[in-house]
Write a protein that holds these residues in place. Structure first.
Motif, PDB file in Angstrom:
ATOM      1  N   ASN A  26     -21.263 143.711 -86.338  1.00  0.00           N
ATOM      2  CA  ASN A  26     -21.654 142.781 -85.535  1.00  0.00           C
ATOM      3  C   ASN A  26     -20.496 141.892 -84.932  1.00  0.00           C
ATOM      4  O   ASN A  26     -19.602 141.783 -85.669  1.00  0.00           O
ATOM      5  CB  ASN A  26     -22.462 141.684 -86.384  1.00  0.00           C
ATOM      6  CG  ASN A  26     -23.759 142.212 -87.230  1.00  0.00           C
ATOM      7  OD1 ASN A  26     -24.246 142.954 -86.698  1.00  0.00           O
ATOM      8  ND2 ASN A  26     -24.114 141.976 -88.278  1.00  0.00           N
ATOM      9  N   VAL A  27     -20.587 141.480 -83.577  1.00  0.00           N
ATOM     10  CA  VAL A  27     -19.723 140.872 -82.959  1.00  0.00           C
ATOM     11  C   VAL A  27     -20.263 139.628 -82.256  1.00  0.00           C
ATOM     12  O   VAL A  27     -21.333 139.585 -81.676  1.00  0.00           O
ATOM     13  CB  VAL A  27     -18.942 141.814 -81.859  1.00  0.00           C
ATOM     14  CG1 VAL A  27     -18.321 143.010 -82.564  1.00  0.00           C
ATOM     15  CG2 VAL A  27     -19.992 142.329 -81.005  1.00  0.00           C
ATOM     16  N   VAL A  28     -19.262 138.470 -81.956  1.00  0.00           N
ATOM     17  CA  VAL A  28     -19.680 137.566 -81.301  1.00  0.00           C
ATOM     18  C   VAL A  28     -18.376 137.355 -80.299  1.00  0.00           C
ATOM     19  O   VAL A  28     -17.108 137.486 -80.543  1.00  0.00           O
ATOM     20  CB  VAL A  28     -19.611 136.160 -82.157  1.00  0.00           C
ATOM     21  CG1 VAL A  28     -19.526 135.021 -81.244  1.00  0.00           C
ATOM     22  CG2 VAL A  28     -20.699 135.985 -83.056  1.00  0.00           C
ATOM     23  N   ILE A  29     -18.930 137.194 -79.075  1.00  0.00           N
ATOM     24  CA  ILE A  29     -17.756 137.402 -77.983  1.00  0.00           C
ATOM     25  C   ILE A  29     -17.616 135.894 -77.266  1.00  0.00           C
ATOM     26  O   ILE A  29     -18.583 135.305 -76.993  1.00  0.00           O
ATOM     27  CB  ILE A  29     -18.324 138.384 -76.972  1.00  0.00           C
ATOM     28  CG1 ILE A  29     -18.443 139.721 -77.407  1.00  0.00           C
ATOM     29  CG2 ILE A  29     -17.264 138.488 -75.555  1.00  0.00           C
ATOM     30  CD1 ILE A  29     -19.646 140.497 -76.804  1.00  0.00           C
ATOM     31  N   ALA A  30     -16.322 135.520 -77.282  1.00  0.00           N
ATOM     32  CA  ALA A  30     -15.997 134.348 -76.597  1.00  0.00           C
ATOM     33  C   ALA A  30     -16.268 134.505 -75.048  1.00  0.00           C
ATOM     34  O   ALA A  30     -15.171 135.575 -74.454  1.00  0.00           O
ATOM     35  CB  ALA A  30     -14.446 133.991 -76.682  1.00  0.00           C
ATOM     36  N   PHE A  31     -17.080 134.096 -74.469  1.00  0.00           N
ATOM     37  CA  PHE A  31     -17.618 134.657 -73.098  1.00  0.00           C
ATOM     38  C   PHE A  31     -17.365 133.374 -72.110  1.00  0.00           C
ATOM     39  O   PHE A  31     -18.212 132.456 -72.230  1.00  0.00           O
ATOM     40  CB  PHE A  31     -19.194 135.040 -73.224  1.00  0.00           C
ATOM     41  CG  PHE A  31     -19.744 135.657 -71.916  1.00  0.00           C
ATOM     42  CD1 PHE A  31     -19.350 136.897 -71.631  1.00  0.00           C
ATOM     43  CD2 PHE A  31     -20.551 135.134 -71.246  1.00  0.00           C
ATOM     44  CE1 PHE A  31     -19.657 137.505 -70.601  1.00  0.00           C
ATOM     45  CE2 PHE A  31     -21.198 135.523 -69.911  1.00  0.00           C
ATOM     46  CZ  PHE A  31     -20.834 136.875 -69.761  1.00  0.00           C
ATOM     47  N   SER A  32     -16.507 133.784 -71.213  1.00  0.00           N
ATOM     48  CA  SER A  32     -16.212 132.697 -70.058  1.00  0.00           C
ATOM     49  C   SER A  32     -16.933 133.171 -68.729  1.00  0.00           C
ATOM     50  O   SER A  32     -17.265 132.233 -67.921  1.00  0.00           O
ATOM     51  CB  SER A  32     -14.854 132.675 -69.541  1.00  0.00           C
ATOM     52  OG  SER A  32     -14.395 134.043 -69.037  1.00  0.00           O
TER      53      SER A  32
END
Length: 288
Positions: A26-32
């Motif tokens: 599972n991944v959480v992406i710091a998304f700009s």
């Protein structure tokens, strides 16, 4: 290692990126909403759509340093990718290290971001990913230290993918922001050691919006001591800014926003130009 990329290689490199992210669970992406984090998000979505893989979530930090147009961009691009997307309100503007705006400001910004992302990642049993690419490793980026301390993974940099290659992959993925110019946070427009305040960030956002609404796209409005605005645009757009002063009274508009003086940088737009003073100072120290 710099992979480099031609159009015939985009597919292979994209598949390597997808496989790499797919192996992380599972991944959480710091998304700009910028092209780097968008490529990571698109690759993660493709990886997690394969049988037996985990889940992915894109999270955008919402704070006074986020330009108004970037929040809309992040939502739109996340929708195009088809990835679950959330906003999280961060409080870096309340932290002394960030407000004081020394050369390490970016460290405190990213430290704050990852502190807010970590509980989300823990809840999802996920790792945090950033859009750091190979080229970022050679610039003054104290935020990378914060990422290392928070065990943030950097799949683009780890595979030797530079900015040019990122854009090639984005184009192969069909992302609408493949050619989007880089646009760091609004705090990066404030000269070092000039305090970062919500008022100054809002003023910069308003000034850049004013110019964008009049057709000047790729630009920065830098803020220096004494509330001086320094406008940077591409060299071929310099005369457009001069004409805006003649036709729309640019200086009057900026003065109403709270700037005391307005200048146009004849050298044109230079990404990271605020770091030039740091490079000069470093060279002086080495040569002493």
């Amino acid at each position: 290692m710099n992979i480099g990329c031609s159009s015939s290689q985009d597919n292979d490199i994209a598949e390597r990126l997808i496989d790499s992210i797919g192996s992380m669970g599972n991944v959480v992406i710091a998304f700009s909403g910028g092209v780097d984090s968008s490529v990571v998000a698109a690759a993660a979505t493709r990886a997690m759509n394969r049988p037996g893989r985990g889940s992915c979530l894109a999270v955008t930090a919402r704070s006074p340093s986020l330009a108004s147009w970037q929040a809309e961009l992040a939502s739109r691009v996340a929708g195009e990718i088809g990835i679950a997307h959330d906003f999280v309100a961060t409080d870096e503007i309340e932290r002394d290290g960030y407000v004081q705006n020394g050369a390490d400001r970016c460290f405190y910004c990213k430290q704050t971001l990852y502190e807010f992302l970590q509980p989300i990642a823990v809840e999802r049993n996920a790792v945090i990913l950033s859009g750091t690419n190979l080229d970022d490793l050679g610039d003054h980026r104290p935020g990378l230290v914060a990422g290392n301390l928070a065990d943030v993974r950097t799949p683009l940099a780890d595979l030797g993918i530079d900015k040019q290659t990122v854009r090639g992959i984005a184009d192969w993925f069909g992302l609408s922001n493949a050619d989007l110019p880089a646009s760091p946070c609004l705090a990066s427009r404030i000269a070092y050691n000039v305090e970062v305040t919500s008022d100054r960030l809002a003023r910069i956002d308003a000034a850049e919006t004013w110019l964008r609404e009049r057709g000047v796209g790729d630009l920065r409005v830098r803020l220096h001591a004494g509330e001086l605005a320094r406008i940077e645009v591409m060299p071929e757009r310099l005369m457009d800014v001069v004409e805006l002063q003649q036709q729309d009274s640019l200086v009057a508009a900026f003065t109403e926003m709270g700037f005391r003086n307005v200048t146009l940088d004849l050298r044109g737009l230079r990404s990271g130009s605020m770091n030039e003073a740091l490079v000069t100072l470093s060279s002086m120290q080495v040569n002493r």
